[in-house]
Design an enzyme around this catalytic site. Structure first.
Site, mmCIF file in Angstrom:
data_model
loop_
_atom_site.group_PDB
_atom_site.id
_atom_site.type_symbol
_atom_site.label_atom_id
_atom_site.label_comp_id
_atom_site.label_asym_id
_atom_site.label_seq_id
_atom_site.Cartn_x
_atom_site.Cartn_y
_atom_site.Cartn_z
ATOM 1 C CB SER A 77 -2.196 -6.694 3.203
ATOM 2 O OG SER A 77 -2.218 -7.185 1.797
ATOM 3 C CG HIS A 130 -6.153 -5.281 0.032
ATOM 4 N ND1 HIS A 130 -5.238 -4.387 -0.140
ATOM 5 C CD2 HIS A 130 -5.182 -6.390 0.529
ATOM 6 C CE1 HIS A 130 -4.024 -4.314 0.283
ATOM 7 N NE2 HIS A 130 -3.978 -5.876 0.543
ATOM 8 C CG ASP A 183 -6.944 -1.568 -1.339
ATOM 9 O OD1 ASP A 183 -7.128 -2.602 -1.937
ATOM 10 O OD2 ASP A 183 -6.417 -1.277 -0.244
#
Length: 369
Positions: free
Chosen positions: A42, A337, A334
């Site tokens: 991600s 990240h 977040d």
């Protein structure tokens, strides 16, 4: 024939010659930019998971709030991610598109492709809870498929040259700790392996992935480390740390993993006989601004911009979450990240950092060879 007629004829010939030169040089010009390929999780996924039935998605607001379009793209960021910023730095017109995007066709294939998928790890059992994700073996299979598609477009020799002269970024490994070994107390992997033995397993399996990449013809591969796993807001929330201290067990995992990754990369380069792989110590890069955030223009390195619960580290970032008004002031976007600003600092180290951060050299030096 009069002077004016001769001049007109000369201008026509010159214009035709120029047109023919542009037509002939078109494919060369299109290939002049370095193709860029991205593999991993991600941290570098640019939207592949948008096309999958999975919970590991970033396709809803407020993701993308600072992206040029102000809309979510599948990037786990408020704006640009690391592949975007590297593309920008090496002069590519656009960041490589997600491989599953229907827009990746024709001449746009020559720019490269992003195969990354949120939730995946080095091991195939990592991220099982996300159900449908593109695991590493499938990402490499897609890369083979990509080369076949490009070969039909420009021929095999030119495709091999494009891949050999390309830049590859691979970012994977964090989920093998966060979403596998330490996912729950007494996880299957933690019962099977001690932490040092588990790290050795990951390094062994990662070596196979890198050797497979090399066998597919790539010429330069940037390999990022695990990062400060225990310092993410999600881990601070999980440990219920009132002091905001990083998770000791996850930081120990990173401290075991990163040096062994660098050692393995150096051994691979020696075996191959030239520098193919470059190690980026993203843990050290981020520790600098995690420990002294205000020195780098942040107000906090513990609380996420978007989220809920302690440190905004619980659950997903959604339209119902707490959202900071200025993302430039937060290290974390977040629960897991980095913000675009933090990503920019990481990429700056990748491009020009000393051997404290890059081994055996930074990306700018490697690309000038």
């Amino acid at each position: 024939m009069g002077i004016s007629a001769k001049r007109s004829e000369s201008m026509v010939i010159a214009n035709v010659s120029m047109f023919l030169a542009l037509v002939v040089s078109g494919p060369i010009a299109a290939e002049a930019a370095r193709a860029f390929f991205v593999f991993g999780d991600s941290l570098v996924d640019s939207g592949n998971n948008n096309y999958l039935v999975t919970t590991a998605r970033a396709d809803s607001p407020p993701y993308g709030i600072d992206f040029p379009t102000r809309r979510p793209t599948g990037r786990f960021s408020n704006g640009l991610n690391i592949p975007d910023l590297i593309s920008e730095a090496i002069g590519n017109e656009e960041s490589p598109l997600p491989y599953l995007s229907p827009e990746l066709r024709g001449r746009r294939l020559l720019n490269g492709a992003n195969f990354a998928s949120a939730g995946i790890g080095i091991l195939n059992d990592t991220g099982f809870q996300f159900i449908n994700i593109i695991r590493m073996y499938q990402q490499l299979a897609y890369f083979q498929q990509y080369q076949q598609r490009v070969s039909r477009l420009i021929g095999i020799p030119r495709t091999q040259r494009l891949v050999r002269q390309s830049l590859v970024l691979i970012t994977v490994g964090g989920n093998d700790f966060v979403n596998n070994y330490f996912l729950v107390p007494y996880s299957a992997r933690s019962r099977q392996y001690s932490l040092p033995d588990y790290v050795r397993l990951l390094i062994s399996e990662y070596k196979k992935i890198l050797m497979r990449l090399h066998s597919l013809g790539v010429g330069r591969v940037l390999v990022t480390g695990a990062g400060p796993l225990g310092c993410a807001p999600a881990e601070l929330a999980r440990s219920s740390s009132s002091s905001g201290r990083c998770s000791a067990e996850l930081q120990r995992a990173a401290s075991l993993y990163d040096p062994q990754l660098t050692q393995m990369i150096n051994e691979l380069n020696r075996k191959i006989g030239k520098t193919i792989f470059i190690a980026a110590n993203t843990n050290q890069m981020q520790i600098d601004f995690l420990s002294t955030p205000r020195r780098f223009g942040f107000i906090t390195s513990k609380v996420a911009c978007c989220g809920q619960g302690p440190y905004n580290g619980m659950g997903l970032c959604t339209v119902l979450s707490n959202l900071c008004p200025n993302r430039e002031l937060y290290v974390f976007w977040d629960a897991f990240h980095p913000s675009e600003k933090a990503n920019r600092m990481i990429v700056r180290h990748i491009l020009t950092g000393t051997t404290k951060y890059m081994n055996p050299m930074n990306l700018s030096s490697a690309l000038s060879l």
